[in-house]
Motif scaffolding. Structure first.
Motif, short mmCIF file in Angstrom:
data_model
loop_
_atom_site.label_atom_id
_atom_site.label_comp_id
_atom_site.label_asym_id
_atom_site.label_seq_id
_atom_site.Cartn_x
_atom_site.Cartn_y
_atom_site.Cartn_z
N CYS A 126 -46.11 36.69 0.94
CA CYS A 126 -45.63 35.32 0.71
C CYS A 126 -44.34 35.03 1.47
CB CYS A 126 -45.42 35.08 -0.78
SG CYS A 126 -46.94 35.04 -1.75
N ILE A 131 -44.49 31.29 7.25
CA ILE A 131 -44.35 30.32 6.15
C ILE A 131 -42.94 29.75 6.18
CG2 ILE A 131 -44.43 30.05 3.64
CD1 ILE A 131 -46.37 32.43 3.58
N VAL A 135 -40.17 27.54 1.52
CA VAL A 135 -41.41 27.67 0.74
C VAL A 135 -41.63 29.11 0.29
CG1 VAL A 135 -43.95 27.50 0.89
CG2 VAL A 135 -42.51 25.69 1.84
N GLN A 136 -41.12 30.06 1.05
CA GLN A 136 -41.41 31.47 0.80
C GLN A 136 -41.06 31.91 -0.62
OE1 GLN A 136 -39.26 33.61 3.80
NE2 GLN A 136 -40.61 32.99 5.46
N LEU A 139 -43.03 30.00 -3.48
CA LEU A 139 -44.42 30.45 -3.50
C LEU A 139 -44.55 31.81 -4.17
CD1 LEU A 139 -47.40 30.20 -2.54
CD2 LEU A 139 -46.67 31.32 -0.42
N GLY A 170 -47.42 26.36 0.86
CA GLY A 170 -47.38 27.79 1.13
C GLY A 170 -48.75 28.43 1.04
#
Length: 423
Positions: A126, A131, A135-136, A139, A170
């Motif tokens: 993730c 990404i 968002v990482q 998520l 994500g």
């Protein structure tokens, strides 16, 4: 176990065990299913089907020797069976098989350095650089750690709708870009480390001071964050990994003293320090010293150093507040944020008097920073109360109470308001 001898009490015991397993193991089961199926929705369906099957069969057949393995196997079987009935297996199976081969090849290349923990593997997935950086972490918190969108939005001080959009983006990126659910090579780990450390620490914080609900502390989350940090340290003995683990251990050492027997919050200066866990303090302090000696430390190590000073002080009055202010000043330079500035203001208040801290907090709030942050207003109220400014303190505590979501915090603030009103 003979089902005919299975009493209602035993059935209740199994149900309680399944509830406990869901709280402690469901996200690990989910992580492995994601790796096997390479699909968040399928993995989530599989996990829920597995626990539903456990509720139905374990009271009759008994609890399996390895509950987690049973849940993973059952969940995968349930999903494959459902896909077969829906006619989708033929379309999905080659893709799933190919991705499983990718994972196997990648892990074989790593040999002895393979990460055995699927949950940590999924965190790295993730946090893939493809990404978006903002968002990482959300998520990972949502899909790997099981925090609700509302809890994550609260941690980031943004709206639930905005956070939900980030999580959806994500998952879509992982699917569209074909990001492999594989262990990154050792030379790829550093570029993902910042996001991974941030994720682990946010998991810990949600357990250490939950954003909502009836309990201040969620031990399942603090324990999981510490476990993941230990795995990270085995994988990559970076100074900041040591700093983060130290910080969490030092915070965790005070857990038993933070809440009274009737669930009331106890401020650090009022805590019974004999309840602090000296073994955790010793381990955390040793890790801080190692990280500091490396001279390659960052924000987590500095925060851990601050926590170590608190842990080594016999009383609040004997705390080296000047040293803490200095450390917060360094932290503000390398990782500037309004929250760090707020914490520094409180430390200055402890060193120079409450009015000095109030002045700084007023500047922060005057800029519009932390206006919706409960702890800025509660800290301001506490300092105003100590400065003998009860009317202003009352107003600040009322704002904090409006923003509070956690029941113990609401009770604490209501008590402060009641004391000021009655005096």
């Amino acid at each position: 176990m003979n089902p005919s001898n299975f009493s209602s009490d035993a059935t209740s015991d199994v149900t309680n065990l399944i509830d406990t397993l869901y709280r402690t193991e469901s996200r690990r089961v989910f992580a492995t299913l994601v790796r096997l199926l390479h699909d968040f929705e399928l993995a989530d369906d599989a996990m829920r089907e597995a626990f539903a099957a456990a509720v139905e069969t374990w009271p009759k057949d008994g609890v399996p020797a390895n509950p987690r393995a049973w849940l993973i196997s059952t969940g995968r079987f349930k999903v494959v069976d459902a896909l077969r009935r829906q006619g989708r297996l033929r379309d999905l199976q080659p893709e799933i098989a190919a991705r499983l081969d990718d994972v196997a090849d990648s892990n074989a290349a790593r040999a002895g350095a393979e990460i055995e923990d699927d949950r940590l593997r999924l965190i790295f997935t993730c946090c893939h650089p493809a990404i978006e950086s903002n968002v990482q972490v959300p998520l990972t918190l949502r899909e790997v750690c099981g925090l609700t969108t509302e809890e994550i939005a609260s941690a980031f001080l943004i709206s639930k709708a905005t956070m939900a959009q980030r999580v959806v983006r994500g998952k879509a990126k992982i699917r569209e870009a074909g990001i492999p659910f594989a262990v990154p090579s050792l030379n790829e780990l550093p570029e993902r480390l910042d996001a991974v450390l941030a994720t682990v620490y946010l998991v810990f914080n949600e357990g250490y001071a939950a954003s909502q609900g009836d309990s201040l502390i969620r031990v399942d989350l603090t324990a999981e964050a510490i476990r993941l940090a230990r795995l990270l340290l085995e994988l990559l003995p970076d100074p900041e990994v040591k700093g983060l683990l130290a910080l969490m251990l030092l915070h965790e050492s005070r857990r038993m003293a933070r809440v009274s027997t009737d669930g009331q919050i106890i401020l650090m200066e009022d805590q019974d320090r004999s309840l602090w866990d000296r073994a955790l303090i010793a381990e955390g302090t040793a890790l801080v010293e190692q990280a500091l000696r490396s001279r390659r430390f960052g924000a987590y190590t500095l925060q851990a150093a601050i926590s170590a000073i608190h842990s080594e002080s016999p009383t609040a009055e004997q705390t080296d507040w000047n040293q803490i202010v200095m450390l917060y000043s360094v932290l503000q330079r390398i990782d500037p944020s309004p929250v760090v500035e707020l914490n520094r203001a409180v430390a200055i208040a402890m060193r120079d008097g409450p009015d000095a801290g109030v002045s700084i907090i007023d500047v922060i709030l005057g800029r519009g920073d932390l206006a919706g942050y409960q702890f800025a207003h509660s800290a301001r109220g506490e300092l105003l109360r100590r400065a003998g400014r009860p009317i202003e303190a009352l107003a600040a505590f009322r704002v904090a109470l409006e923003l509070a979501r956690l029941e113990p915090e609401k009770r604490f603030l209501a008590g402060r308001i009641r004391d000021l009103t009655d005096s």
